[in-house]
Design an enzyme around this catalytic site. Sequence first.
Site, PDB file in Angstrom:
ATOM      1  N   LYS A  35      -4.639   8.006   5.386  1.00 43.19           N
ATOM      2  CA  LYS A  35      -6.263   7.439   5.588  1.00 43.19           C
ATOM      3  C   LYS A  35      -6.624   6.897   6.958  1.00 43.19           C
ATOM      4  CE  LYS A  35      -4.866   4.300   2.524  1.00 43.19           C
ATOM      5  NZ  LYS A  35      -3.660   4.516   2.514  1.00 43.19           N
ATOM      6  N   THR A  36      -5.577   6.417   7.563  1.00 40.90           N
ATOM      7  CA  THR A  36      -6.193   5.928   8.868  1.00 40.90           C
ATOM      8  C   THR A  36      -6.306   6.965   9.900  1.00 40.90           C
ATOM      9  OG1 THR A  36      -4.887   3.694   8.369  1.00 40.90           O
ATOM     10  CG2 THR A  36      -5.468   4.408  10.690  1.00 40.90           C
TER      11      THR A  36
ATOM     12  N   ASP B 192     -11.272   0.367   7.546  1.00 34.16           N
ATOM     13  CA  ASP B 192      -9.907   0.673   6.959  1.00 34.16           C
ATOM     14  C   ASP B 192      -9.465  -0.399   6.140  1.00 34.16           C
ATOM     15  OD1 ASP B 192      -7.745   2.285   6.723  1.00 34.16           O
ATOM     16  OD2 ASP B 192      -6.677   1.963   8.667  1.00 34.16           O
ATOM     17  N   GLU B 193      -8.560  -0.326   5.390  1.00 37.18           N
ATOM     18  CA  GLU B 193      -7.857  -1.240   4.263  1.00 37.18           C
ATOM     19  C   GLU B 193      -9.051  -2.017   3.488  1.00 37.18           C
ATOM     20  OE1 GLU B 193      -4.666  -1.462   4.482  1.00 37.18           O
ATOM     21  OE2 GLU B 193      -3.769  -0.916   6.488  1.00 37.18           O
TER      22      GLU B 193
ATOM     23  N   GLN C 116      -2.120  -1.502  -2.571  1.00 38.24           N
ATOM     24  CA  GLN C 116      -1.833  -2.211  -1.202  1.00 38.24           C
ATOM     25  C   GLN C 116      -2.804  -3.236  -1.141  1.00 38.24           C
ATOM     26  OE1 GLN C 116      -0.209  -0.054   2.212  1.00 38.24           O
ATOM     27  NE2 GLN C 116      -1.004   1.888   1.237  1.00 38.24           N
TER      28      GLN C 116
ATOM     29  N   ARG D  30       6.759   1.486   4.178  1.00 42.30           N
ATOM     30  CA  ARG D  30       6.655   1.615   5.823  1.00 42.30           C
ATOM     31  C   ARG D  30       7.612   2.364   6.323  1.00 42.30           C
ATOM     32  NH1 ARG D  30       2.187   1.246   6.082  1.00 42.30           N
ATOM     33  NH2 ARG D  30       2.291   1.054   3.779  1.00 42.30           N
TER      34      ARG D  30
HETATM   35  P1  ATP Z   1      -1.222   3.229   4.831  1.00 41.76           P
HETATM   36  O1  ATP Z   1      -1.818   3.202   3.434  1.00 41.76           O
HETATM   37  O2  ATP Z   1       0.126   2.742   5.131  1.00 41.76           O
HETATM   38  O3  ATP Z   1      -2.109   2.741   5.745  1.00 41.76           O
HETATM   39  P2  ATP Z   1      -2.335   5.725   5.749  1.00 41.76           P
HETATM   40  O4  ATP Z   1      -2.776   6.460   4.317  1.00 41.76           O
HETATM   41  O5  ATP Z   1      -3.331   5.174   6.587  1.00 41.76           O
HETATM   42  O6  ATP Z   1      -1.032   5.114   5.498  1.00 41.76           O
HETATM   43  P3  ATP Z   1      -1.810   7.165   8.346  1.00 41.76           P
HETATM   44  O7  ATP Z   1      -1.086   6.124   8.779  1.00 41.76           O
HETATM   45  O8  ATP Z   1      -2.835   7.679   8.390  1.00 41.76           O
HETATM   46  O9  ATP Z   1      -1.531   7.135   6.479  1.00 41.76           O
HETATM   47  O10 ATP Z   1      -0.695   8.330   8.018  1.00 41.76           O
HETATM   48  C1  ATP Z   1       0.868   8.533   7.826  1.00 41.76           C
HETATM   49  C2  ATP Z   1       1.852   9.366   8.796  1.00 41.76           C
HETATM   50  O11 ATP Z   1       1.305  10.696   8.207  1.00 41.76           O
HETATM   51  C3  ATP Z   1       1.228   9.413  10.107  1.00 41.76           C
HETATM   52  O12 ATP Z   1       2.383   9.522  10.729  1.00 41.76           O
HETATM   53  C4  ATP Z   1       0.205  10.548  10.043  1.00 41.76           C
HETATM   54  O13 ATP Z   1       0.348  11.137  11.603  1.00 41.76           O
HETATM   55  C5  ATP Z   1       1.075  11.533   9.345  1.00 41.76           C
HETATM   56  N1  ATP Z   1      -0.138  12.568   8.606  1.00 41.76           N
HETATM   57  C6  ATP Z   1      -1.072  12.466   8.014  1.00 41.76           C
HETATM   58  N2  ATP Z   1      -1.712  13.614   7.823  1.00 41.76           N
HETATM   59  C7  ATP Z   1      -1.099  14.557   8.113  1.00 41.76           C
HETATM   60  C8  ATP Z   1      -1.214  15.978   8.131  1.00 41.76           C
HETATM   61  N3  ATP Z   1      -2.125  16.707   7.526  1.00 41.76           N
HETATM   62  N4  ATP Z   1      -0.099  16.700   8.882  1.00 41.76           N
HETATM   63  C9  ATP Z   1       0.937  15.937   9.529  1.00 41.76           C
HETATM   64  N5  ATP Z   1       1.072  14.455   9.409  1.00 41.76           N
HETATM   65  C10 ATP Z   1       0.251  13.992   9.019  1.00 41.76           C
HETATM   66 MG    MG Z   2      -3.350   3.128   7.152  1.00 41.38          MG
END
Ligand code: ATP
Ligand code: MG
Length: 736
Positions: A42-43, A227-228, A258, A617
């Site tokens: 997401k982020t 975000d969030e 979350q 995490r």
């Molecule tokens: P959270 O809910 O904990 O905030 P998130 O959904 O925001 O998580 P991110 O932090 O953006 O998730 O990504 C999680 C991990 O996965 C990061 O290390 C990111 O670089 C990796 N990632 C995300 N998409 C891809 C992709 N398409 N290919 C490879 N790595 C990825």
């Molecule tokens: Mg995030």
Amino acid sequence: MLITEEEVPQDIFLGDLNGAQYQAVTASAQRLLVLAGAGSGKTRVLVQRIAYLLTQCGVLPHQLLAVTFTNKAASEMRHRIEKIVGNSSARLWVGTFHGLSHRILRTNAARANLPENFQIIDADDQLRLIKRLIQERGWDDEVCDPKRAMGFINRHKDEGKRANALGISSVPEVAMFTELYRLYEQHCQRTAVVDFAEILLRAYELWRDCPDVLTQYQQRFKHILVDEFQDTNTIQYAWLKLLCGTESNMMIVGDDDQSIYGWRGAKIENIHRFHKDFTDVVTIRLEQNYRSTSTILAAANALISNNASRLGKELWTQGIQGEKLTLYGAFNEIDEARFIVERIRQWCHGGGSFEDIAILYRSNAQSRVLEQALRQANIAYRVYGGLRFFDRAEIKDVLAYLRLLVNLNDDTAFERVINLPPRGVGERTLASIREIAKEKQISLWVAAKSYLPTIPLGRISNGLRQFFECVEDMLTQVNMLALSELMQYVLQKSGLFIYVKTQPGERTQARIENLHELVQAAGQFSNSHDEMYEQTSTHSSETLPSFLSEVALDAGDRDTEDGVCIKLMTLHSAKGLEFPLVFLTGMEDGLFPHHRCFHDRALLEEERRLCYVGLTRAMRKLYLTYAEKRAFAGLSGANRPSRFIDEIPTPLTESVNLNAKMPLPTSPAKRRTSPDALEDDFPFQLGQRVKHQRFGEGVILSGDGAGETARVQVNFAKEGKKWLVLAYAKLEPVEQ
Ligand code: ATP
Ligand code: MG
């Protein structure tokens, strides 16, 4: 229409994206909702979208507004954007709701009905002020509980409700709190201070009541990205909705699983409201997790499936299966910390780094024992979001002087330093000053000035006079000295430095170092301030107000150059972050979930979401630890493992229970007559008498570990029970 992996253009500068992520990054929809589980990117999508808009769509940096939850997340986001688009991110607004609102209020202070020099008070100052108002009103602390009153005020502000909108309640406590809320509002307005909740509410009201100001921001921000989103509260949502209006584009990303700030007024329902309030919302779901091993993910999925109220989604991963989750049932919290240290060593022996590691806990107070163990083991660590540097008493004292220099009417600051260092102005004098201030509706500073000529010459009048002279002298320096010089000047002139230096106690040295650190922080602030505004700030009149605001808004989570170290933080502050190795500690029923949530389903579900945040995490390895006995916040009780551990399927976990290997002997008599055997290579037996150089003689009660980490518990005749590491304890057998 779903885009398959193969269809995602490969040449794109954006890096790897899966089909759904690509869609989210490049969507042309005006309202976009990305609803997705932990670690699904997401982020990353939000950051890539900003890069996409800047580089592919002709959007200019100043037209973008990105909102995140913590200062740390904001600085990380800015960092990531800079990596993609370079320096052009400087004019882009990235920040927290508080940080951004504060910026808006500073620019439009007069329109928001605030004097230009308004100051922010933190939770601690807010509570002091409330206590004072309760006292002045003649209420009893027992009847009008200051903490509950503060909760009442903040809750209503978060709901967007002013005191005069509350009406008259027939419930005595509510009526009392409402009146206090009104008095508090008046006081803050008069003394030009705003609390945290006020920052958001005031910025919202500014836009609501000044359409021209709102239009200006609406025209500026063509794209708003949040975000969030699951943790926004009522006023933050209203803020976003106003700003977005009908024209701007908005992308919100979030995960209902979350949502962990319900206790602070966050509303998961805002996700539904978004759908209702805006038409044509395009929803994109991301379901592939890129962060964790499949074992960690399966554990998290199983846990969260116990929550009834969910929007429902299941994450999957192509990642490796990885190791099982390790459970450790420690004897007590010290043993828990010892185990963690040992496993940290193991990780580093295996080629891992301190940087990979986070130790998470439910409550801040848990960090003390962990910190002690890490310090003893010479392991570098940093505590995030604990007692902030700027919350330390000696720092707040200096800051109070500085706040007075910006705003002499800041009563909270006045009260803090009028007799610090002690100059003979006691509680009685202060009470008289307060009385005058209340009667004439003036600040304490002005009241004290008018009071001075009425008292006889002597210690008190000398003290007061000295205080006025001191502050007035400092005032003349504000326009002459640079910020760090001013800081030094205030430290000397006020007498605070000498005072701290001559105070007895073990913290003296640390406090002196903190004061030096503050001077340094001021210097750094001036430098970055100059860089930002491309100027050389000659004196503090320009930098001091913004320094004080930054200090107030700093949540103790800023990134500093700390070198390679382990991170300690609460589960709440771990949101959005990831670490190869995670220790989730204090997994005991009563601590986590907290016992106050046992009988309330909604609260228990929030605790479970918090646990879900914790589990997700971890990237490669996850430890869950609990202590059978924990002396915590003055209580020492026997605990059972957290029910959340039971909710994780057993095949996903392995238990290490070192204590279980060594059953305690059943009775002291048995211990003496027929010693049980410890592990083969233990040099002692249970029940054996031993001698320690410092603690004297005692009896071995139990033992665990092996080799370097082998330890024994000894009941010393004089010192009681102690756990000792054999390698260091140098125990000698005593002939019986
Ligand atoms: P959270 O809910 O904990 O905030 P998130 O959904 O925001 O998580 P991110 O932090 O953006 O998730 O990504 C999680 C991990 O996965 C990061 O290390 C990111 O670089 C990796 N990632 C995300 N998409 C891809 C992709 N398409 N290919 C490879 N790595 C990825
Ligand atoms: Mg995030």
